[in-house]
Design a protein around this motif. Structure first.
Motif, mmCIF file in Angstrom:
data_model
loop_
_atom_site.group_PDB
_atom_site.id
_atom_site.type_symbol
_atom_site.label_atom_id
_atom_site.label_comp_id
_atom_site.label_asym_id
_atom_site.label_seq_id
_atom_site.Cartn_x
_atom_site.Cartn_y
_atom_site.Cartn_z
ATOM 1 N N UNK A 112 -20.876 -2.877 -7.428
ATOM 2 C CA UNK A 112 -20.455 -4.157 -6.448
ATOM 3 C C UNK A 112 -19.351 -4.750 -7.082
ATOM 4 N N UNK A 113 -18.833 -4.545 -8.157
ATOM 5 C CA UNK A 113 -17.853 -5.528 -8.711
ATOM 6 C C UNK A 113 -16.603 -4.917 -8.934
ATOM 7 N N UNK A 114 -15.899 -4.660 -7.791
ATOM 8 C CA UNK A 114 -14.499 -4.144 -8.083
ATOM 9 C C UNK A 114 -13.315 -4.848 -7.589
ATOM 10 N N UNK A 115 -12.090 -4.497 -7.916
ATOM 11 C CA UNK A 115 -11.142 -5.301 -7.610
ATOM 12 C C UNK A 115 -10.021 -4.359 -6.654
ATOM 13 N N UNK A 116 -9.420 -4.725 -5.840
ATOM 14 C CA UNK A 116 -8.320 -3.940 -4.996
ATOM 15 C C UNK A 116 -7.083 -4.835 -5.234
ATOM 16 N N UNK A 117 -6.207 -4.140 -5.710
ATOM 17 C CA UNK A 117 -4.787 -4.701 -6.022
ATOM 18 C C UNK A 117 -3.996 -3.958 -5.009
ATOM 19 N N UNK A 118 -3.427 -4.725 -3.920
ATOM 20 C CA UNK A 118 -3.081 -4.030 -2.854
ATOM 21 C C UNK A 118 -1.560 -4.182 -2.644
ATOM 22 N N UNK A 119 -0.760 -4.506 -3.750
ATOM 23 C CA UNK A 119 0.445 -4.454 -3.572
ATOM 24 C C UNK A 119 1.026 -5.420 -2.754
ATOM 25 N N UNK A 120 1.901 -5.148 -1.691
ATOM 26 C CA UNK A 120 2.424 -5.938 -0.722
ATOM 27 C C UNK A 120 1.785 -5.742 0.803
ATOM 28 N N UNK A 121 0.550 -5.343 0.661
ATOM 29 C CA UNK A 121 -0.255 -5.199 1.993
ATOM 30 C C UNK A 121 -0.143 -6.619 2.760
ATOM 31 N N UNK A 122 -0.230 -7.695 1.927
ATOM 32 C CA UNK A 122 -0.324 -9.003 2.589
ATOM 33 C C UNK A 122 0.603 -9.964 1.180
ATOM 34 N N UNK A 123 1.510 -10.669 1.749
ATOM 35 C CA UNK A 123 2.395 -11.285 0.631
ATOM 36 C C UNK A 123 1.898 -12.769 0.730
ATOM 37 N N UNK A 124 1.506 -13.428 1.541
ATOM 38 C CA UNK A 124 1.408 -14.789 1.528
ATOM 39 C C UNK A 124 0.084 -15.178 1.948
ATOM 40 N N UNK A 125 -1.067 -15.475 1.365
ATOM 41 C CA UNK A 125 -2.231 -15.658 1.713
ATOM 42 C C UNK A 125 -2.402 -16.974 2.625
ATOM 43 N N UNK A 126 -1.774 -17.900 2.281
ATOM 44 C CA UNK A 126 -1.704 -19.187 3.077
ATOM 45 C C UNK A 126 -1.462 -19.142 4.694
ATOM 46 N N UNK A 127 -0.607 -18.217 4.868
ATOM 47 C CA UNK A 127 -0.097 -17.779 6.162
ATOM 48 C C UNK A 127 -0.807 -16.679 6.909
ATOM 49 N N UNK A 128 -0.790 -15.430 5.981
ATOM 50 C CA UNK A 128 -1.182 -14.195 6.890
ATOM 51 C C UNK A 128 -2.831 -13.971 6.754
ATOM 52 N N UNK A 129 -3.449 -15.057 6.001
ATOM 53 C CA UNK A 129 -5.007 -14.931 6.270
ATOM 54 C C UNK A 129 -5.293 -15.536 7.591
ATOM 55 N N UNK A 130 -4.732 -16.474 8.055
ATOM 56 C CA UNK A 130 -5.197 -17.133 9.221
ATOM 57 C C UNK A 130 -4.580 -16.491 10.455
ATOM 58 N N UNK A 131 -3.354 -15.932 10.122
ATOM 59 C CA UNK A 131 -2.884 -15.145 11.232
ATOM 60 C C UNK A 131 -2.264 -13.891 10.743
ATOM 61 N N UNK A 132 -2.835 -12.693 10.675
ATOM 62 C CA UNK A 132 -2.548 -11.581 10.058
ATOM 63 C C UNK A 132 -1.209 -10.818 10.785
ATOM 64 N N UNK A 133 -0.933 -11.326 11.946
ATOM 65 C CA UNK A 133 0.073 -10.809 12.698
ATOM 66 C C UNK A 133 1.378 -11.106 12.177
ATOM 67 N N UNK A 134 1.216 -12.152 11.130
ATOM 68 C CA UNK A 134 2.693 -12.488 10.440
ATOM 69 C C UNK A 134 3.124 -11.348 9.510
ATOM 70 N N UNK A 135 4.262 -10.949 9.425
ATOM 71 C CA UNK A 135 4.811 -9.982 8.495
ATOM 72 C C UNK A 135 6.164 -10.496 8.004
ATOM 73 N N UNK A 136 6.789 -9.659 7.113
ATOM 74 C CA UNK A 136 8.164 -9.847 6.581
ATOM 75 C C UNK A 136 9.007 -8.665 7.015
ATOM 76 N N UNK A 137 10.222 -9.190 7.067
ATOM 77 C CA UNK A 137 11.267 -8.212 7.400
ATOM 78 C C UNK A 137 11.474 -6.938 6.400
ATOM 79 N N UNK A 138 10.940 -7.178 5.053
ATOM 80 C CA UNK A 138 10.854 -6.330 4.142
ATOM 81 C C UNK A 138 10.059 -4.751 4.582
ATOM 82 N N UNK A 139 8.922 -5.155 5.667
ATOM 83 C CA UNK A 139 8.092 -3.840 6.008
ATOM 84 C C UNK A 139 8.972 -3.175 6.836
ATOM 85 N N UNK A 140 8.954 -1.715 6.008
ATOM 86 C CA UNK A 140 9.724 -0.634 6.836
ATOM 87 C C UNK A 140 9.303 -0.345 8.167
ATOM 88 N N UNK A 141 7.894 -0.503 8.580
ATOM 89 C CA UNK A 141 7.168 -0.107 9.750
ATOM 90 C C UNK A 141 6.208 -1.343 9.969
#
Length: 274
Positions: free
Chosen positions: A198-227
């Motif tokens: 039950x005690x695990x950690x996911x290191x997700x790289x750049x799946x999400x960059x900015x928690x303050x913005x993208x947690x509220x609205x996961x539709x926000x992304x960055x131009x750095x995303x290739x797709x």
């Protein structure tokens, strides 16, 4: 300064290499400019500031890093993880492997010190899908020049660290370490699930960059995303799974370790004490 928690056999420490100040103009929204403007209505300033992280896993099989920061390649504002690791007792020669989430400069340039490997005794494990993409001339031609930096970086890694590179698949790659495909930011972008039970950690790289913005609205992304659309799907799936499973999460640009709670179509990041 490093912050650390234990997951399975590993003491996981976060090191901050520097602060990246992304221009607000680098943000995008999958529903267009009006949706982005609404999402940014309460954001102040012309940049979105985010930590540049790398992680050290101290365990029975030696010292492993997840990502390596950017070293001194981006100037004096970066490269702080190196000194912080040495201060914590982690000498470059003691690192037995470095596992990359993807081939971007702020995750991989720290592997290089001038014309030499910075970690002289380390194997460098690279997601095989990312290495395949960024060494393909045909793939290079599919992207505009501004998005081709990963190809130049891959060539440099092969030139300086070629004998150290090991392409890795998804799935179990070490005791209590599972590589999970999280495409979109790059084609072979990979997260690493550490620990067991039950005690695990996911290191997700750049799946999400900015928690303050993208947690509220996961539709926000960055131009750095290739797709961008695949990156959005990956981000939404990762947020939902972390919340459902109760895993902790951190990544290339989060300001610590967090638990994620779902709130309808949005999410909330709860900082975890270390």
């Amino acid at each position: 300064m490093a912050t650390s928690l234990r997951f399975g056999p590993y003491e996981v420490s976060r090191f901050v290499d520097g602060i990246y100040k992304a221009p607000v103009g680098h943000l995008i929204h999958r529903q267009g400019e009006a949706a982005l403007a609404a999402a940014l209505a309460r954001h102040e300033g012309e940049t979105v500031d985010m930590d540049v992280n790398c992680f050290a896993l101290s365990g029975p099989d030696g010292m492993t890093l997840i990502d390596a920061g950017c070293g001194t390649a981006w100037g004096a504002a970066y490269g702080h993880a190196r000194a912080a690791m040495i201060a914590a007792g982690i000498q470059p020669a003691a690192v037995s492997r470095v596992i990359l989430t993807h081939i971007h400069g702020d995750h991989a340039l720290g592997l290089i010190d001038g014309d030499r490997p910075y970690f002289p005794n380390a194997e460098i494990w690279v997601p095989e899908a990312d290495l395949g993409f960024f060494t393909s001339e045909a793939a290079r031609k599919t992207l505009p020049p501004a998005r081709q930096g990963g190809f130049d970086l891959a060539a440099r890694l092969l030139d300086i660290c070629g004998a150290m590179l090991r392409p890795i698949p998804t799935g179990k790659i070490a005791d209590d370490v599972e590589a999970i495909a999280m495409p979109g930011h790059t084609p072979g972008h990979t997260g690493y699930l550490i620990g067991h039970g039950d005690h695990r950690l996911l290191l997700w790289g750049d799946a999400l960059h900015v928690s303050a913005l993208q947690a509220d609205d996961p539709g926000i992304g960055f131009v750095y995303d290739i797709d961008p659309e695949t990156a959005y799907s990956t981000r939404l799936k990762a947020l939902a799974e972390v919340a459902e499973q109760g895993w902790l999460v951190s990544g290339g640009h989060l300001g610590g370790f967090f638990r994620v709670e779902r709130e309808g179509d949005s999410f909330r990041f709860v900082p975890q004490p270390v």
